[in-house]
Scaffold this active site. Structure first.
Site, PDB file in Angstrom:
ATOM      1  CB  CYS A   1     -51.684   1.890  20.452  1.00  0.00           C
ATOM      2  SG  CYS A   1     -53.101   1.170  21.292  1.00  0.00           S
TER       3      CYS A   1
ATOM      4  NE  ARG B   1     -50.253   5.592  15.784  1.00  0.00           N
ATOM      5  CZ  ARG B   1     -50.567   5.537  14.504  1.00  0.00           C
ATOM      6  NH1 ARG B   1     -50.299   6.572  13.738  1.00  0.00           N
ATOM      7  NH2 ARG B   1     -51.139   4.478  13.991  1.00  0.00           N
TER       8      ARG B   1
ATOM      9  CD1 TRP C   1     -57.989   6.378  22.622  1.00  0.00           C
ATOM     10  CD2 TRP C   1     -58.712   4.557  21.537  1.00  0.00           C
ATOM     11  NE1 TRP C   1     -59.329   6.514  22.432  1.00  0.00           N
ATOM     12  CE2 TRP C   1     -59.814   5.413  21.771  1.00  0.00           C
ATOM     13  CE3 TRP C   1     -58.934   3.348  20.880  1.00  0.00           C
ATOM     14  CZ2 TRP C   1     -61.099   5.098  21.355  1.00  0.00           C
ATOM     15  CZ3 TRP C   1     -60.225   3.038  20.465  1.00  0.00           C
ATOM     16  CH2 TRP C   1     -61.286   3.917  20.701  1.00  0.00           C
TER      17      TRP C   1
ATOM     18  CG  ASN D   1     -51.511   0.763  15.965  1.00  0.00           C
ATOM     19  OD1 ASN D   1     -52.621   0.934  16.422  1.00  0.00           O
ATOM     20  ND2 ASN D   1     -51.119   1.288  14.813  1.00  0.00           N
ATOM     21  N   GLY D   2     -53.418  -1.993  16.804  1.00  0.00           N
ATOM     22  CA  GLY D   2     -54.400  -2.665  15.955  1.00  0.00           C
ATOM     23  C   GLY D   2     -55.368  -3.442  16.837  1.00  0.00           C
TER      24      GLY D   2
ATOM     25  CD  GLU E   1     -66.091  20.151  13.010  1.00  0.00           C
ATOM     26  OE1 GLU E   1     -66.552  19.012  12.846  1.00  0.00           O
ATOM     27  OE2 GLU E   1     -64.956  20.367  13.491  1.00  0.00           O
TER      28      GLU E   1
ATOM     29  CE  LYS F   1     -63.831  20.107  16.762  1.00  0.00           C
ATOM     30  NZ  LYS F   1     -63.276  19.588  15.550  1.00  0.00           N
TER      31      LYS F   1
ATOM     32  CD  GLU G   1     -63.142  16.286  19.087  1.00  0.00           C
ATOM     33  OE1 GLU G   1     -63.599  17.270  18.466  1.00  0.00           O
ATOM     34  OE2 GLU G   1     -62.347  15.498  18.580  1.00  0.00           O
TER      35      GLU G   1
ATOM     36  CG  HIS H   1     -90.669  17.293  12.980  1.00  0.00           C
ATOM     37  ND1 HIS H   1     -92.005  17.218  12.623  1.00  0.00           N
ATOM     38  CD2 HIS H   1     -90.101  18.179  12.142  1.00  0.00           C
ATOM     39  CE1 HIS H   1     -92.220  18.024  11.585  1.00  0.00           C
ATOM     40  NE2 HIS H   1     -91.073  18.617  11.280  1.00  0.00           N
TER      41      HIS H   1
ATOM     42  CE  LYS I   1     -55.185  15.878  15.069  1.00  0.00           C
ATOM     43  NZ  LYS I   1     -56.375  16.761  15.007  1.00  0.00           N
TER      44      LYS I   1
HETATM   45  C1  AGP Z   1     -62.539  15.911  15.292  1.00  0.00           C
HETATM   46  O1  AGP Z   1     -62.196  16.967  16.087  1.00  0.00           O
HETATM   47  C2  AGP Z   1     -61.994  14.618  15.618  1.00  0.00           C
HETATM   48  N1  AGP Z   1     -61.078  14.523  16.588  1.00  0.00           N
HETATM   49  C3  AGP Z   1     -62.370  13.441  14.769  1.00  0.00           C
HETATM   50  O2  AGP Z   1     -63.742  13.454  14.558  1.00  0.00           O
HETATM   51  C4  AGP Z   1     -61.624  13.316  13.423  1.00  0.00           C
HETATM   52  O3  AGP Z   1     -62.047  14.320  12.552  1.00  0.00           O
HETATM   53  C5  AGP Z   1     -61.892  11.929  12.844  1.00  0.00           C
HETATM   54  O4  AGP Z   1     -61.426  10.970  13.754  1.00  0.00           O
HETATM   55  C6  AGP Z   1     -61.263  11.726  11.499  1.00  0.00           C
HETATM   56  O5  AGP Z   1     -59.873  11.767  11.563  1.00  0.00           O
HETATM   57  P1  AGP Z   1     -59.007  11.920  10.253  1.00  0.00           P
HETATM   58  O6  AGP Z   1     -59.343  13.232   9.651  1.00  0.00           O
HETATM   59  O7  AGP Z   1     -57.585  11.862  10.732  1.00  0.00           O
HETATM   60  O8  AGP Z   1     -59.362  10.790   9.349  1.00  0.00           O
END
Ligand code: AGP
Length: 608
Positions: free
Chosen positions: A2, A27, A75, A101-102, A481, A485, A488, A504, A603
């Site tokens: 948040c 956030r 969030w 936040n937390g 990765e 992507k 996500e 396997h 994010k």
């Molecule tokens: C990737 O697209 C993400 N949204 C997520 O995995 C991100 O890389 C991860 O949360 C780490 O964030 P940071 O790099 O800000 O630590």
């Protein structure tokens, strides 16, 4: 997680709250709210499900105006993202309003023991804070905050209003970021400087600290409630570049910015055709006489760059290296000592799991290096040394340019480490540095040639229920990765496998038409991956290969081939990931997904 903000101004601060919350949406964005003490001396509140845009509409409809207020973008951790769980939360007597936040880990214990069940208006952990403030308040707000915080376990950054002191904004922090600042037009509390949209001076609150901000003075207190002096310094928001320009989405713009992001990041790391890394980061003495092993710790995409980094360190410099998932690392009794170089990778520099792992590694005596995009972030400030990626502000939740910038730092580090270890000679080091310097141009070329085929392939696969990404060694890191992507932002079920592992078990899931995307850029293992492509094709899969120009002929039988320029196999992941980013983007576009702000995500993940 948040984002929180609080402000006091000379006039109506509601537009500043909403503007700040828009900046903090990275956030979390599943619900939002503001509370303010109006000129009529009432505590008013507007909350909503969804994003700041709907909060803005509701606030305008409510004609909310006030000189002091707090705001929150959420969030969800405890309680569904519905209006009654949105912050701010009020104390039962309506005297206190709190944004948080937390995570309060002992919220249920407080509810049942201290508040004897109480009557709660929400399912959140935060609401107990408002109840505790009421319980401990005897006329002194700072003392009530101190006593409240003493009962809390977990992490918090709080902004608090009290109806009895309508000119004062209160804050407290422990384990979550909080900045107190003062500008021309107001005083502020915020999770991130980006929410303060004017020149300001301020400081971060450290563990346990409390603050009381008036229009003219910022006062700070330690966890005991004793006044403390804190130096104020200019508050610098990371590059205030929030415009999508001509692009439909931030993600697409950020994909296109990758040549610059990598170029800017590498620029201070390559000089006169050689990789240069500050002695404070990697000294010859430490490498030769102290360094025993490297641990790279991160989450999500940053962890994927760590997978690449670890493989390169082992291959090029023959130092034992492992990538670790931050949320697992701290609970695994990791073997760390003075001979450990612990590298923490983070775009935001605020990821709670990564930060907690860093603190553990520090306690155990490791040398702490971080690779961070946001200067001044918690991870950057707690590290022994930092290499900054210079990707600029990344807004899309799905990282692209920060990922590429992180990879480029690992490439530079691996070359330098191998030189210091004497594993590569001067000529090889120069040749690799030369390849590295050419990377931004090759990234630009790859993006240019990949857009059209990525769009075309997205048209064919967007309705498939699932898909697989495969690769070996460095290509496996890239496949992982690519898969993240895809899931996500497009919400498709995609899995990444080491190519040899598919047979396997997982190959039983391959149906006629299932997309299997193989990454093959390393000549040492490409033939093996090519066999795995044949195996899935024989079972009806739609085979897609992402390969370098010189390996393309070997993959001519794949249904779709993306070709990236030749480069050193060590660095080819930087190119191979680009068609995968574009493919996820166009697939998500075709599926009508919220690309920049995918559901359930944020994010910056500031909870464990
Ligand atoms: C990737 O697209 C993400 N949204 C997520 O995995 C991100 O890389 C991860 O949360 C780490 O964030 P940071 O790099 O800000 O630590």
């Amino acid at each position: 997680m948040c984002g929180i903000i609080g402000t006091i101004g000379d006039r109506n601060i509601v537009p500043a709250l909403i503007g700040g919350l828009r900046q903090l949406e990275y956030r979390g964005y599943d619900s939002a709210g503001v509370a303010a003490i109006t000129q009529a001396h009432t505590l008013a509140r507007v909350r909503t499900e969804g994003k700041i845009a709907s909060l803005d509409e509701k606030v305008t409809a409510a004609k909310l105006e006030a000189p002091i207020g707090i705001g929150h973008t959420r969030w969800a951790t405890h309680g569904a993202p519905v209006e009654r769980n949105a912050h701010p939360h009020f104390s039962p007597d309506g005297r206190f309003a709190v944004v948080h936040n937390g995570i309060i880990e002992n919220a249920s214990e407080i509810k049942s023991m201290l508040l004897k069940g109480g009557v709660f208006a929400s399912d959140t952990d935060t609401e107990v804070i408002a109840h505790l403030l009421q319980l401990y308040y005897t006329g002194d707000v700072v003392q009530a905050i101190r006593d409240t915080c003493r009962r809390l376990r977990g992490a918090w950054a709080l902004a608090i209003l009290c109806l009895d002191t309508p000119d004062t904004l209160y804050g407290a922090a422990s384990g979550s970021p909080l900045l107190a600042a003062k500008g021309e037009n107001g005083v502020y509390l915020a999770s991130d400087a980006i929410a303060i949209r004017e020149k300001a001076v301020g400081c971060r609150l450290h563990k346990g600290e409390i603050c009381a901000l008036d229009r003219d003075a910022l006062r700070f207190f330690d966890a005991e409630g004793k006044p403390v002096f804190k130096e104020l310094a200019p508050v610098s928001a990371n590059e205030n570049d929030t415009d999508k320009g001509a692009y439909a989405h931030h993600m697409l713009r950020e994909i296109m910015q990758q040549p610059d992001a990598v170029g800017r990041t590498l620029s201070p790391l390559i000089e006169d055709g050689r990789v240069v890394i500050d002695d404070g980061v990697l000294s010859a003495d430490f490498v030769k006489n102290g360094l025993r092993e490297i641990k790279i710790v991160a989450c999500g995409s940053a962890y994927h760059t760590g997978m690449t980094g670890a493989m390169l360190f082992e291959r090029l410099s023959r130092v034992s290296a492992r990538a670790e998932i931050a949320s697992e690392f701290r609970y695994a009794s990791p073997l760390i000592d003075e001979g450990t170089l612990a590298i923490f990778v983070s775009q935001s520099g605020e990821t709670a799991d990564t930060l907690a792992a860093l603190r553990l590694a520090k306690e155990r005596g490791a040398k702490i290096l971080s690779i961070v995009n946001v200067p001044g972030s918690a991870i950057a400030s707690e590290s022994d040394c930092v290499i900054h990626t210079k990707a600029g502000r990344e807004i899309a939740v799905a990282t692209t340019k920060a990922y590429s910038a992180q990879l480029s730092v690992f490439y530079a580090l691996a070359i330098r480490l191998a030189s210091l270890k004497g594993e590569i000679d001067e000529e090889t080091a120069r040749r690799l540095a030369h390849e590295l310097a050419a990377l931004p141009d090759r990234i630009a070329e790859t993006i240019e040639v990949s857009v059209a085929p990525a769009k075309a392939l997205a048209e064919q696969i967007y309705a498939r229920p699932d898909m697989f990404f495969i690769g070996r060694q460095l290509d496996f890191a890239t496949a992982t990765e690519g898969s993240l992507k895809m899931k996500e932002i497009s919400y498709l079920n995609s899995q990444a496998y080491a190519a040899g592992e598919l047979k396997h078990g997982t190959i039983s899931l391959v149906e006629p038409g299932t997309p299997v995307i193989a990454v093959a850029t390393d000549p040492a293992v490409a033939a093996k991956t090519q066999s795995n492509v044949c195996e899935v094709k024989a079972r009806g899969a739609k085979s897609v290969a992402v390969v370098t120009r010189s390996l393309a002929p070997a993959f001519a039988d794949a249904d779709v081939v993306f070709t990236v320029p030749d480069t050193s196999p060590y660095f080819a992941g930087s190119l191979a990931v680009l068609p995968l980013q574009l493919l996820s983007y166009y697939t998500a576009l075709k599926r009508g997904c919220d690309i920049d702000q995918p559901k359930n995500l944020a994010k910056s993940v500031t909870v464990e």
